[in-house]
Design a protein around this motif. Sequence first.
Motif, PDB file in Angstrom:
ATOM      1  N   ARG A   1      -4.889  -0.793 -13.285  1.00 59.54           N
ATOM      2  CA  ARG A   1      -5.308  -2.182 -13.101  1.00 59.54           C
ATOM      3  C   ARG A   1      -5.915  -2.384 -11.702  1.00 59.54           C
ATOM      4  NH1 ARG A   1      -5.608  -6.881 -16.448  1.00 59.54           N
ATOM      5  NH2 ARG A   1      -5.154  -8.726 -15.193  1.00 59.54           N
ATOM      6  N   LEU A   2      -5.316  -1.733 -10.715  1.00 60.35           N
ATOM      7  CA  LEU A   2      -5.770  -1.923  -9.333  1.00 60.35           C
ATOM      8  C   LEU A   2      -7.023  -1.097  -9.023  1.00 60.35           C
ATOM      9  CD1 LEU A   2      -2.292  -1.813  -7.558  1.00 60.35           C
ATOM     10  CD2 LEU A   2      -3.714  -3.828  -7.946  1.00 60.35           C
TER      11      LEU A   2
ATOM     12  N   PRO B   1      -7.795   1.172  -6.720  1.00 59.64           N
ATOM     13  CA  PRO B   1      -8.195   0.937  -5.338  1.00 59.64           C
ATOM     14  C   PRO B   1      -9.165   1.996  -4.833  1.00 59.64           C
ATOM     15  CG  PRO B   1      -6.050   1.961  -5.393  1.00 59.64           C
ATOM     16  CD  PRO B   1      -6.413   1.685  -6.829  1.00 59.64           C
TER      17      PRO B   1
ATOM     18  N   ARG C   1      -8.581  -5.843  -9.473  1.00 59.64           N
ATOM     19  CA  ARG C   1      -9.040  -4.770  -8.596  1.00 59.64           C
ATOM     20  C   ARG C   1      -8.662  -5.061  -7.148  1.00 59.64           C
ATOM     21  NH1 ARG C   1     -13.415  -1.601 -10.231  1.00 59.64           N
ATOM     22  NH2 ARG C   1     -13.286  -0.694  -8.152  1.00 59.64           N
ATOM     23  N   ALA C   2      -8.331  -4.022  -6.412  1.00 62.28           N
ATOM     24  CA  ALA C   2      -8.029  -4.132  -4.983  1.00 62.28           C
ATOM     25  C   ALA C   2      -8.803  -3.045  -4.245  1.00 62.28           C
ATOM     26  CB  ALA C   2      -6.536  -3.988  -4.733  1.00 62.28           C
TER      27      ALA C   2
ATOM     28  N   LEU D   1      -3.297  -4.832  -1.021  1.00 57.63           N
ATOM     29  CA  LEU D   1      -2.057  -5.113  -1.748  1.00 57.63           C
ATOM     30  C   LEU D   1      -0.968  -4.211  -1.197  1.00 57.63           C
ATOM     31  CD1 LEU D   1      -0.774  -6.744  -4.049  1.00 57.63           C
ATOM     32  CD2 LEU D   1      -1.337  -4.863  -5.590  1.00 57.63           C
TER      33      LEU D   1
ATOM     34  N   VAL E   1      -2.431  -9.131 -11.065  1.00 59.97           N
ATOM     35  CA  VAL E   1      -3.405  -8.563 -10.133  1.00 59.97           C
ATOM     36  C   VAL E   1      -4.644  -8.069 -10.873  1.00 59.97           C
ATOM     37  CG1 VAL E   1      -1.627  -7.853  -8.500  1.00 59.97           C
ATOM     38  CG2 VAL E   1      -2.355  -6.262 -10.280  1.00 59.97           C
TER      39      VAL E   1
ATOM     40  N   VAL F   1      -4.491  -0.241  -1.353  1.00 54.87           N
ATOM     41  CA  VAL F   1      -3.127  -0.410  -1.861  1.00 54.87           C
ATOM     42  C   VAL F   1      -2.188   0.439  -1.017  1.00 54.87           C
ATOM     43  CG1 VAL F   1      -1.551   0.077  -3.771  1.00 54.87           C
ATOM     44  CG2 VAL F   1      -3.755  -0.991  -4.225  1.00 54.87           C
TER      45      VAL F   1
END
Length: 839
Positions: free
Chosen positions: A782-783, A785, A761-762, A742, A759, A765
Amino acid sequence: MIDLRMVPAALAVWVAAWLLTGPGAAWSGSATGLVAAIVAAAYLAMVVVAAWSRRGAPPAAEPGPLPAAPLATEPAVGPGVAHTVLAAACVLAVTASAHVQLAGRAPLAGLAEQRVTATLTGVVASQPELFSFAPSTPSTPSTPSAPSTPSTPNIPSALSVPSTPGASKHRWVLAARAVDAGGVESAARGHVQVLSSAAPRYGATVTVSGALRPADPGAAETARLTADATTEIRAPPSALRVLDTHRAALLDVTDPLSPQARGLVPGAAIGDTSRLPDGLAEEMRASGLSHITAVSGGHFAVVVAALTLLCSTARLPRPARVLLVALVSLAFVLLVRPEPAVLRAAVMAAFGLAGVAIGRPSQSVPALAASVVGLLVVDPWLARSFGFALSAAATAGLVLLAAPLAARLAPWAGDAAAFALAVPLAAQAACGPVLVLLDPTVSTVSVLANLLAGPALVPATVLGLVAAVLAPWLPAVAGLVAWVASGATWWIAAVAHWCAALPGATAPWLGGPAGALLLAALTGVALWAVLRRAPRPGWPESWRAAVRSGLREALAARRRRLSRTRFVALLAAASAAALVIAVAVPRLAARSGVPTDWQVAACDVGQGDALALRTGPASAVVVDVGPDGPAAGRCLDRLGVARVDLLVLSHFHADHVGGLGPVLAGREVTAALVSPVPEPAANAAATEAALAAAGVPVRAARTGDQGAAGTLAWRVLLAGAGEGANDSSVVLAVRAAGLDVLLLGDLEDAGQAALVPLVGRADVVKVAHHGSAVQSRALAERLRPAVALVSSGRGNEYGHPTDEALDLYAGVGAAVVRTDECGTVALVVRGGEVSLAGC
């Protein structure tokens, strides 16, 4: 004289098997009619040939006294009739085999059509391989036997589904023996493609539970199943367990080696590509070297040649030699797994051994044709296997074309060079039409790449196999052997990298059957033009005599001036230099610079942004180009990026678009995607003018835009959604090499808040606005990373990155990587794990 008598039978059987195993092949009236038509056509051909063979026979004599018996009689059946009968018998055999197997598969196929949840019991029939897919479509992976070529691959749904750890599963084939559906247990026959979190052992008896789904049309498997649970109920046979120990031990002793060696030494020896870097795999495909890690006839030839040499040295009698080679060949098949190409090579080797055993060496063409017939009768679905087709085509090309091509080249290049060049030419000519069906491109460098890499193939294979044999008992010795083998694989990787990066390494071609037929026709015309005439004399004899005379005089003068002591010293120095080149240089190359298998790179451009996401051996998607200066262009040069498939400019601030000139000047840019908000206006106008002058198509990004480049898929999550240039940044979600990436541009509060519900999980980032203090905790949580990239300049006046931003992403479990501390950094994916290079 080449014996072609079995070839028509092999071709007839292949066509029949292809038709019988096609989409919708079930034993209905239409399928039965198809089989009847095939058999009737074969019988009709036999009758026509028989009638033609009797066309010139004298009419029957009038009744009368019986003549005296002749001393010799003509054969009752001509060779044409015999060959037609043989072809018809082979077609009948494959038809009967397909009929029996389709009937056996029907119950399991019926359950798959009903999409029931079932428990299957059977034997693991293929080596499990790691399989990554877009998590939004876990139930529809493509199969090797029926590859799909969509124009746009599956794109992750705005990163809304976590990609770790469930985004990767193991794919393998179960030879089903029993099925329990709805409490009713029954016998089952057929192969089922399974996706499971666990990787069962090859040859083990297991039970798997999950939802059955229909297989892809024409696939060798009867059904597909995504396993909820996998249980091993019986271990593999003892022989397989021993061989598995050798496979695992080889991976262990090669683990400390460089990335290319970790993938290529096991790949060249036993066909294990589980650790082959994605970038190197793509380079080998583009340069026509992927066959090195696909075990086939070449590997068998190396193994048999090495064994024959050992047996001759030991003066073993012929029966003992045949028995030893047969046993080792069987063990080799089990070690590398009986894939279609391996089976073809093994059956051909069996024909060769049988000929040696009875004192009548077999010819290659009849052995190949008989192998094809036998294997297709046993498994008609091999007719639709690209691996089997490529293996058979390559072998046919070598045995039919290599010698004639070498004869035409020898007068110009000499016997050794002519043969070395004829082998890749013959293989390319035979395999090209099949490869076009897989990928509508033609490699223009494959012959050159194979010519250069060829000398390293035998040492890489032999030393890798020696390491595999020694690894369980003498790991230190095996590690040393593998280390030496890595010198050969380094050369192979270097050739692949260099050839794949050459301009025009691959040329686009018409896809599908039409493209294959066109390439086959053009190849046939070229071969006819080359081979229709007898070999020519080559270079004029006067030129050759002059060269030979000059060489003799030069060598004689050198010998007169060179004493024995100096000769020994020079020889020792040359040997030492060769050792350094073969062993030390690969190690140094592996430790310096950006690794060749990089997937995501953050360029050190000072206070600004410039990121590259790999799409091919020499191509990438580039997001922003940093401030004014050559830094971004030099970074792309260092990464080996010669073509930018997509240039994304998140917004028009100078620290994101200033370095555009060197980027455009040094490479081809296919298209550009820019912010829809032209602020600052002067920067936007200058940027658009530079892109127009370079002939780059430009369009403004819109939320929801998506596309693909190579194996990479991208989606615009936000574009122009906020106020001002920063908050109007183009936010890009990318799926590359199994990673969810992301890129947040320079988003401020409002933009980051708008992104939170879009969004999940990534993996990686790019932190917003160079790590400024304006960061959304909700977005970071939220991510969550694994890696947070921060692109900023050393000692910049803005105080980037701030402690608040660093602590925020470190607090959610991310490894924070800063370009102001590490310089240019790259992420690599090896064996399903993400590694960092450059920091």
